[in-house]
Design a protein around this motif. Structure first.
Motif, mmCIF file in Angstrom:
data_model
loop_
_atom_site.group_PDB
_atom_site.id
_atom_site.type_symbol
_atom_site.label_atom_id
_atom_site.label_comp_id
_atom_site.label_asym_id
_atom_site.label_seq_id
_atom_site.Cartn_x
_atom_site.Cartn_y
_atom_site.Cartn_z
ATOM 1 N N LEU A 17 0.375 -1.422 0.031
ATOM 2 C CA LEU A 17 -0.316 -0.148 -0.132
ATOM 3 C C LEU A 17 0.569 1.267 -0.467
ATOM 4 N N ARG A 18 2.164 1.512 0.977
ATOM 5 C CA ARG A 18 2.579 2.480 1.157
ATOM 6 C C ARG A 18 3.545 2.776 -0.378
ATOM 7 N N ALA A 19 3.874 1.709 -1.442
ATOM 8 C CA ALA A 19 4.228 1.733 -2.090
ATOM 9 C C ALA A 19 3.780 2.311 -3.536
ATOM 10 N N TYR A 20 2.590 1.900 -3.387
ATOM 11 C CA TYR A 20 1.361 2.886 -4.684
ATOM 12 C C TYR A 20 1.164 3.587 -3.964
ATOM 13 N N LEU A 21 1.436 4.016 -2.863
ATOM 14 C CA LEU A 21 0.999 5.640 -2.720
ATOM 15 C C LEU A 21 1.653 6.323 -3.099
ATOM 16 N N ALA A 22 2.965 5.596 -2.787
ATOM 17 C CA ALA A 22 4.336 6.998 -2.888
ATOM 18 C C ALA A 22 4.320 7.107 -4.710
ATOM 19 N N SER A 24 2.126 7.271 -7.075
ATOM 20 C CA SER A 24 0.592 7.848 -7.001
ATOM 21 C C SER A 24 0.383 8.956 -6.966
ATOM 22 N N PRO A 25 1.678 9.718 -6.736
ATOM 23 C CA PRO A 25 1.060 10.759 -6.384
ATOM 24 C C PRO A 25 -0.255 11.547 -6.546
ATOM 25 N N GLY A 26 -1.186 11.688 -7.600
ATOM 26 C CA GLY A 26 -1.835 12.147 -7.948
ATOM 27 C C GLY A 26 -3.603 10.853 -7.416
ATOM 28 N N VAL A 27 -3.003 10.149 -6.314
ATOM 29 C CA VAL A 27 -4.360 9.410 -6.854
ATOM 30 C C VAL A 27 -4.754 9.912 -4.969
ATOM 31 N N ASP A 28 -6.219 9.988 -5.278
ATOM 32 C CA ASP A 28 -7.504 10.128 -4.294
ATOM 33 C C ASP A 28 -7.937 9.667 -3.475
ATOM 34 N N MET A 29 -6.487 10.530 -2.074
ATOM 35 C CA MET A 29 -6.727 9.364 -0.765
ATOM 36 C C MET A 29 -8.129 9.711 -0.671
ATOM 37 N N ARG A 30 -8.853 10.136 -0.820
ATOM 38 C CA ARG A 30 -10.267 9.891 -0.084
ATOM 39 C C ARG A 30 -10.382 9.127 -0.486
ATOM 40 N N ALA A 31 -10.447 8.835 -2.067
ATOM 41 C CA ALA A 31 -11.218 7.457 -2.367
ATOM 42 C C ALA A 31 -10.601 6.251 -1.364
ATOM 43 N N VAL A 32 -9.269 6.802 -1.404
ATOM 44 C CA VAL A 32 -8.309 5.350 -0.638
ATOM 45 C C VAL A 32 -8.668 4.931 0.771
ATOM 46 N N ALA A 33 -9.132 6.052 1.023
ATOM 47 C CA ALA A 33 -9.581 6.225 2.899
ATOM 48 C C ALA A 33 -10.765 5.082 2.936
ATOM 49 N N SER A 34 -12.111 5.277 2.192
ATOM 50 C CA SER A 34 -13.180 4.652 1.746
ATOM 51 C C SER A 34 -12.932 3.356 1.394
ATOM 52 N N THR A 35 -12.171 3.292 0.553
ATOM 53 C CA THR A 35 -11.917 1.498 -0.186
ATOM 54 C C THR A 35 -11.228 1.434 1.217
#
Length: 51
Positions: A17-22, A24-35
């Motif tokens: 998860l940490r590698a994916y977020l690093a 993907s700087p444009g990722v929608d963090m709200r969507a990740v948190a919701s998921t």
């Protein structure tokens, strides 16, 4: 929330998860948190992390 049946599996999941977020700087963090909050979590697993 992420969960796993063993501590090594939890650590591996957290690393992925940490590698994916690093990567993907444009990722929608709200969507990740919701998921992470809304997907199935097996409450019988001994290891969990929220964060």
């Amino acid at each position: 929330m992420i969960s796993a049946k063993t501590l090594p599996a939890l650590n591996a999941h957290e690393d992925r998860l940490r590698a994916y977020l690093a990567a993907s700087p444009g990722v929608d963090m709200r969507a990740v948190a919701s998921t992470l909050a809304m997907t199935r979590v097996d409450v019988r697993t001994p290891w969990g992390a929220a964060g």
